[in-house]
Design a protein around this motif. Structure first.
Motif, mmCIF file in Angstrom:
data_model
loop_
_atom_site.group_PDB
_atom_site.id
_atom_site.type_symbol
_atom_site.label_atom_id
_atom_site.label_comp_id
_atom_site.label_asym_id
_atom_site.label_seq_id
_atom_site.Cartn_x
_atom_site.Cartn_y
_atom_site.Cartn_z
ATOM 1 N N ASN A 6 13.351 22.727 -83.315
ATOM 2 C CA ASN A 6 14.855 21.796 -84.230
ATOM 3 C C ASN A 6 15.524 21.093 -82.715
ATOM 4 N N ARG A 7 14.953 22.112 -81.565
ATOM 5 C CA ARG A 7 15.677 21.615 -80.449
ATOM 6 C C ARG A 7 15.343 20.843 -79.362
ATOM 7 N N VAL A 8 16.130 20.146 -78.683
ATOM 8 C CA VAL A 8 14.659 19.299 -77.574
ATOM 9 C C VAL A 8 16.230 19.088 -76.220
ATOM 10 N N ARG A 9 15.237 19.143 -75.527
ATOM 11 C CA ARG A 9 15.978 18.657 -73.977
ATOM 12 C C ARG A 9 16.417 17.204 -73.885
ATOM 13 N N VAL A 10 16.708 16.905 -73.459
ATOM 14 C CA VAL A 10 16.397 15.675 -73.217
ATOM 15 C C VAL A 10 17.088 15.176 -72.172
ATOM 16 N N VAL A 11 16.213 14.723 -71.150
ATOM 17 C CA VAL A 11 16.629 13.314 -70.211
ATOM 18 C C VAL A 11 16.724 12.032 -69.888
ATOM 19 N N LEU A 12 17.974 11.669 -70.485
ATOM 20 C CA LEU A 12 18.676 10.647 -69.823
ATOM 21 C C LEU A 12 18.803 9.677 -69.340
ATOM 22 N N LEU A 13 18.404 8.204 -69.099
ATOM 23 C CA LEU A 13 17.651 6.871 -68.421
ATOM 24 C C LEU A 13 19.182 6.568 -67.325
ATOM 25 N N THR A 14 20.405 7.541 -67.229
ATOM 26 C CA THR A 14 22.237 7.421 -67.063
ATOM 27 C C THR A 14 22.219 8.525 -65.727
ATOM 28 N N GLN A 15 21.896 8.511 -64.927
ATOM 29 C CA GLN A 15 22.350 9.788 -63.282
ATOM 30 C C GLN A 15 23.488 10.379 -63.647
ATOM 31 N N ALA A 16 24.868 9.699 -64.474
ATOM 32 C CA ALA A 16 26.005 10.378 -64.064
ATOM 33 C C ALA A 16 26.333 11.966 -64.933
ATOM 34 N N ILE A 17 24.501 11.927 -66.059
ATOM 35 C CA ILE A 17 24.669 13.080 -66.694
ATOM 36 C C ILE A 17 23.315 13.432 -66.693
ATOM 37 N N GLY A 18 23.675 14.881 -67.200
ATOM 38 C CA GLY A 18 22.299 16.134 -67.081
ATOM 39 C C GLY A 18 21.455 15.871 -68.166
ATOM 40 N N PRO A 19 20.665 16.568 -68.042
ATOM 41 C CA PRO A 19 19.985 17.000 -69.327
ATOM 42 C C PRO A 19 20.483 17.345 -70.256
ATOM 43 N N LEU A 20 20.768 16.393 -71.754
ATOM 44 C CA LEU A 20 21.439 17.645 -72.938
ATOM 45 C C LEU A 20 20.808 17.858 -73.739
ATOM 46 N N ASP A 21 21.052 18.771 -74.533
ATOM 47 C CA ASP A 21 20.172 19.588 -75.712
ATOM 48 C C ASP A 21 20.551 18.310 -76.802
ATOM 49 N N TYR A 22 19.559 17.782 -78.101
ATOM 50 C CA TYR A 22 19.689 17.238 -78.906
ATOM 51 C C TYR A 22 19.099 17.726 -80.272
ATOM 52 N N ARG A 23 18.835 17.371 -81.128
ATOM 53 C CA ARG A 23 18.063 18.356 -82.989
ATOM 54 C C ARG A 23 17.294 16.810 -83.062
ATOM 55 N N LEU A 24 16.046 17.564 -83.506
ATOM 56 C CA LEU A 24 15.737 16.683 -83.673
ATOM 57 C C LEU A 24 15.351 16.297 -85.292
ATOM 58 N N PRO A 25 15.656 15.440 -86.097
ATOM 59 C CA PRO A 25 16.020 15.608 -87.529
ATOM 60 C C PRO A 25 14.461 16.040 -88.097
ATOM 61 N N ASP A 26 14.413 16.685 -89.601
ATOM 62 C CA ASP A 26 13.162 16.697 -89.928
ATOM 63 C C ASP A 26 12.056 16.435 -89.787
ATOM 64 N N ASP A 27 12.574 15.149 -90.105
ATOM 65 C CA ASP A 27 11.234 14.307 -90.821
ATOM 66 C C ASP A 27 10.468 13.420 -89.752
ATOM 67 N N MET A 28 10.704 13.774 -88.128
ATOM 68 C CA MET A 28 10.343 13.794 -86.911
ATOM 69 C C MET A 28 9.757 14.671 -85.884
ATOM 70 N N VAL A 29 8.705 14.033 -86.264
ATOM 71 C CA VAL A 29 7.335 15.466 -85.101
ATOM 72 C C VAL A 29 7.352 14.295 -83.547
ATOM 73 N N ALA A 30 8.030 15.207 -82.645
ATOM 74 C CA ALA A 30 8.536 15.290 -81.334
ATOM 75 C C ALA A 30 8.106 16.625 -80.238
ATOM 76 N N GLY A 31 7.873 15.877 -78.979
ATOM 77 C CA GLY A 31 7.270 16.962 -78.273
ATOM 78 C C GLY A 31 7.802 16.574 -76.315
ATOM 79 N N PRO A 32 7.453 17.380 -75.747
ATOM 80 C CA PRO A 32 7.600 17.105 -74.077
ATOM 81 C C PRO A 32 7.289 15.540 -73.812
ATOM 82 N N GLY A 33 7.621 14.808 -73.221
ATOM 83 C CA GLY A 33 7.299 13.472 -72.948
ATOM 84 C C GLY A 33 7.509 12.305 -73.793
ATOM 85 N N ASN A 34 7.538 12.800 -74.968
ATOM 86 C CA ASN A 34 8.003 11.135 -75.870
ATOM 87 C C ASN A 34 9.127 10.481 -76.186
#
Length: 725
Positions: A6-34
């Motif tokens: 339930n934990r994903v690493r996200v690259v934001l579209l802002t250069q001021a901040i590096g990749p951040l970790d977020y939690r996927l909600p239980d009802d959301m199915v997502a993976g690398p590239g989404n």
């Protein structure tokens, strides 16, 4: 390393901040590239879920992670493209976010379907018009676009356009962003190729059919029909239902290419460049992402579009230095194209009449495959090239066309044939000074001279874009009528031609006059319809254009590009003049080329006159090898800039003082950059020179990562620099 489910690493579209970790909600199915929307403080920002093993584990407690807000209805960024982004970020020492922004560069990435409202002229003109409204109506005749696009094109505020809409001068037009693009027909008009063309085409077609990565250098003399040859590989990809990307170095080349493409495949391809309207960008981006755009022709940024089924990249005029991005992410599209083919497993074709020395070297060592077309197509022959020694055959004072070249121009005009005069310098004169006190007009934001553009009555800086009207009086001494233009630009050559050959119909062709595909198409039409006798142009017209009636090329100043200490000066000059010469004699009539120079014995000039390209490249290769220069060594530039000169100097000294001692690597500088001030920022520069075996990127990353810089200091890194300004 893998993250919890339930934990994903996200690259934001802002250069001021590096990749951040977020939690996927239980009802959301997502993976690398989404593509997802995530919270950051009070804001809601877009980002892309990334692969677990790319970044180090921060080991943040999952219970402290904020949840992903929503999954965007958008095609995911595929694995091959994510691998390319990883490579570009690592190789060019930039952030993943900066590269990812080029992939998701259209609002279509975040808007799935629907329509959009644009506006166009109705023909109605309000009774009362302000000067701004009147100017907007004149500028926007036949135009269509969003409010902000129309305002930008007319040079007025959004409020002016909205006022005209309210007054009835513009009407709303509903545009579908999902209307399908026409599909090219692989066998619409199959050409008859000669033996050399067919042999090269067969190699590329078989590579497309087989799949898998390969890189071809399609090396054909100017006028040999390289485009028709690689079109056969494009046709094979279309037959297989795959996608093709063709990269062009200049927007101005789009118009003639589109015409040739339509003649071969029945329809125009999709296009991608900076001049597209917002709705056009949305439509093309979606068509590329869903696979319905079978062939895309674009500028270098098209390389990062999320193709659904890309199976061939053509880099046309692959030697062109404009494929190197000089700000932002400083990548070279030729090299990134090869890496995209490598990661996604398809062939890449680098087409050029004058391949880069690096590409030739890769053929020599067996990394790339060379395909040659040694002669022109049909009855056309290569032009005869002659040098004019300006020390012996000098023009009159304040003239730049030698008598021999002038006589040849007169003969062409009398015979109804066309000529090209090439000078790679825009504007009227590169320098304006006061003949009384010697004051030179310099850009207030840059350490560069203001260039006079007499056609629009402006002094302009070609580095930052600052413009000003020519003053009536010298700002230094106050004298009137004392300003004098020094040296020639293409506008001044045009004036000279108009004085000496008053009956000749001339046209100036530069990025100032051919600034859009529409302007380029108009230029091509005038030349093809024989409404032009003499073209006066910069490097913009030295490639891609095919004018059968053009039989004479005159190079005004062949020594211009050889001045200074640029690593690639000789190669670039050879390429530019060879490409310019290649415009002559492409039809049935023979061509002739005159190269004006003060040093006819220079190796570049001698090789061009002798038609001995290989001798030049062999000598240039040996010089590069002995100097450890690319492709035998590596360079990286570190540019430190600040609005405060002292701050820039101190930061640069700190960088130089912390330079690591590494075998096989040398650091030169810091020193003021040749362009010591740019856009109001003072610039210092260090140059890293290393052997190929040295891991330059890792060293620079650790070196600069250990330093702290003041808020006003910017540090830029240019790996494999092409510009040394």
């Amino acid at each position: 390393m893998s993250l919890p489910n339930n934990r994903v690493r996200v690259v934001l579209l802002t250069q001021a901040i590096g990749p951040l970790d977020y939690r996927l909600p239980d009802d959301m199915v997502a993976g690398p590239g989404n593509v997802v929307m995530v919270p950051l403080g009070p804001r809601k920002l877009p980002g892309v879920i990334w692969d677990d093993d790319v970044f180090g584990d921060e080991a943040i407690d999952s219970s402290k992670l904020r949840a992903v807000l929503e999954l965007v209805e958008c095609p995911p960024v595929a694995l091959g493209l994510r691998r390319l982004i990883n490579w570009v970020a690592d190789y060019y020492l930039t952030s993943h976010a900066a590269v990812l922004r080029m992939v998701l560069s259209s609002s279509a990435a975040f808007t799935a379907t629907g329509t959009i409202i644009e506006y166009r002229r109705t023909g109605f003109e309000p009774a009362r018009l302000t000067p701004q409204r009147a100017a907007a109506l004149d500028a926007l005749e036949g135009a269509q676009g969003l409010v902000r696009e129309l305002a930008a094109e007319a040079g007025v505020s959004d409020a002016v356009i909205r006022g005209l809409i309210k007054a009835g001068a513009f009407e709303a037009v509903t545009i579908s962003v999902d209307s399908p693009l026409p599909e090219p027909l692989a066998d619409f008009d199959t050409p008859k190729l000669n033996d050399a063309q067919q042999l090269a085409a067969n190699s590329m077609v078989e590579a497309v059919r087989a799949g898998g990565f390969d890189t071809f250098v399609l090396d054909g003399v100017t006028g040999s029909g390289k485009t028709e040859t690689y079109f056969e590989a494009v046709a094979e990809a279309i037959r297989l239902g795959k996608q093709v990307l063709v990269l062009l170095p200049e927007i101005a080349l789009t118009a003639p290419f589109l015409a040739r493409f339509e003649a071969r495949f029945g329809v125009e391809p999709a296009v991608w460049h900076s001049n597209l309207r917002s709705t056009q960008r949305r439509r093309v981006w979606r068509a590329v992402a869903d696979g319905s755009a079978k062939v895309l022709v674009g500028a270098r940024s098209a390389l990062f579009l999320p193709f659904a089924n890309l199976r061939l990249i053509i880099v046309d005029e692959a030697h062109e230095t404009s494929f190197k991005q000089e700000d932002g992410v400083r990548y070279h599209a030729r090299d990134v194209a090869v890496m995209r083919g490598h990661f996604e497993g398809f062939p890449v074709v680098l087409a050029s009449a004058t391949p880069a020395l690096e590409s030739r070297h890769m053929v020599t060592i067996g990394r790339y495959k060379g395909l040659e077309i040694p002669s022109r197509f049909g009855a056309a022959k290569m032009p005869e090239i002659k040098a004019i020694d300006l020390t012996l055959d000098a023009p009159d004072a304040q003239h730049w066309i030698a008598p021999t070249l002038l006589k040849a121009l007169e003969e062409r005009v009398e015979r109804g044939e066309q000529s090209l005069l090439f000078l790679n310098r825009r504007g009227y004169a590169p320098l304006t000074l006061c003949r009384t006190c010697g004051h030179r007009f310099q850009c207030p934001n840059c350490t560069s001279w203001m260039v006079e553009h007499r056609l629009v009555r402006r002094l302009a800086c070609h580095h930052c874009g600052h413009v000003m009207p020519p003053p009536e009086q010298c700002p230094e001494c106050g004298e009137s009528d004392t300003l004098v233009a020094c040296g020639p630009g293409v506008e001044r050559i045009s004036d000279e031609v108009n004085r000496l050959l008053p009956n000749a119909r001339t046209i100036v062709a530069t990025s100032d006059t051919l600034w859009s595909p529409e302007k380029a198409a108009e230029f091509v039409s005038r030349v093809e319809n024989k409404a032009v006798d003499i073209i006066i142009g910069t490097q913009l017209v030295t490639k891609g254009y095919h004018f059968p009636e053009l039989t004479l090329v005159g190079v005004i100043d062949a020594d211009l590009g050889l001045e200074g200490g640029d690593l690639r000066a000789a190669e670039r000059t050879f390429q530019q003049i060879a490409q310019a010469a290649g415009r002559a004699g492409r039809g049935e009539k023979p061509g002739e080329v005159f190269i004006q120079t003060r040093n006819p014995n220079h190796p570049v000039i001698a090789a061009l006159v002798a038609g001995d390209r290989d001798a030049f490249y062999d000598a240039e290769t040996e010089q590069r090898k002995s100097a450890g220069a690319p492709p035998f060594g590596r360079f990286a530039a570190i540019i430190i800039s600040s609005e405060d000169e002292r701050e820039a100097i101190e930061a640069a000294r700190a960088v130089g003082g912390a330079a690591p001692q590494v075998d096989g690597m040398h650091v030169y500088g810091p020193a003021p950059a040749p362009l010591a001030m740019l856009r109001g920022r003072h610039r210092q520069r260090l140059l890293v020179h290393a052997q190929r075996s040295v891991e330059v990127q890792n060293i620079i990353r650790e070196w600069l990562g250990s330093l702290q810089f003041p808020r006003g200091v910017r540090v830029g890194i240019d790996v494999d620099p092409y510009s040394f300004l």
